[in-house]
Design a protein around this motif. Sequence first.
Motif, mmCIF file in Angstrom:
data_model
loop_
_atom_site.group_PDB
_atom_site.id
_atom_site.type_symbol
_atom_site.label_atom_id
_atom_site.label_comp_id
_atom_site.label_asym_id
_atom_site.label_seq_id
_atom_site.Cartn_x
_atom_site.Cartn_y
_atom_site.Cartn_z
ATOM 1 N N ILE A 41 57.056 44.960 56.209
ATOM 2 C CA ILE A 41 56.706 44.217 54.995
ATOM 3 C C ILE A 41 56.781 42.726 55.314
ATOM 4 O O ILE A 41 57.775 42.261 55.865
ATOM 5 C CB ILE A 41 57.651 44.565 53.829
ATOM 6 C CG1 ILE A 41 57.529 46.049 53.495
ATOM 7 C CG2 ILE A 41 57.342 43.701 52.613
ATOM 8 C CD1 ILE A 41 58.545 46.539 52.493
ATOM 9 N N SER A 42 55.729 42.010 54.978
ATOM 10 C CA SER A 42 55.748 40.569 55.227
ATOM 11 C C SER A 42 55.621 39.805 53.913
ATOM 12 O O SER A 42 55.029 40.299 52.953
ATOM 13 C CB SER A 42 54.614 40.167 56.178
ATOM 14 O OG SER A 42 53.370 40.340 55.559
ATOM 15 N N SER A 43 56.196 38.623 53.899
ATOM 16 C CA SER A 43 56.086 37.709 52.760
ATOM 17 C C SER A 43 55.729 36.334 53.296
ATOM 18 O O SER A 43 56.217 35.927 54.347
ATOM 19 C CB SER A 43 57.408 37.621 51.999
ATOM 20 O OG SER A 43 57.742 38.856 51.414
ATOM 21 N N THR A 44 54.885 35.634 52.563
ATOM 22 C CA THR A 44 54.467 34.293 52.938
ATOM 23 C C THR A 44 54.849 33.325 51.827
ATOM 24 O O THR A 44 54.509 33.535 50.666
ATOM 25 C CB THR A 44 52.949 34.231 53.186
ATOM 26 O OG1 THR A 44 52.615 35.151 54.225
ATOM 27 C CG2 THR A 44 52.516 32.834 53.584
ATOM 28 N N TYR A 45 55.566 32.271 52.211
ATOM 29 C CA TYR A 45 55.999 31.219 51.288
ATOM 30 C C TYR A 45 55.296 29.933 51.697
ATOM 31 O O TYR A 45 55.233 29.605 52.884
ATOM 32 C CB TYR A 45 57.507 31.013 51.375
ATOM 33 C CG TYR A 45 58.334 32.218 50.995
ATOM 34 C CD1 TYR A 45 58.968 32.277 49.764
ATOM 35 C CD2 TYR A 45 58.506 33.280 51.874
ATOM 36 C CE1 TYR A 45 59.743 33.373 49.409
ATOM 37 C CE2 TYR A 45 59.276 34.383 51.529
ATOM 38 C CZ TYR A 45 59.894 34.424 50.299
ATOM 39 O OH TYR A 45 60.658 35.502 49.957
#
Length: 93
Positions: A41-45
């Motif tokens: 799972i990836s998240s981009t901020y």
Amino acid sequence: METISFSSIGVRIEEGVTYKLGGYGVEGEIYAVYHTYLDLISSTYLSKNDIYGEITISKLSPSIIAGTFSFDAITEGGGKVEVREGRFDLQRL
């Protein structure tokens, strides 16, 4: 795993200058991207114009770029990350 990257469009970087971080893909601004990867799972901020962020270029030569950074970044869903007292010291290619 976590990664941080900085990018700009149309910004001339100079030694000894502190730049306010702006929004993703905005011409004339430097922006930060913070990625996290955990269990596929990836998240981009992303940094934004209206939240805290700065990068200082302390050394700029043909072979080295070095400096410090601190910023807040958010996801499209409203998640927030605070990055403080970061530093970099990179060889330029």
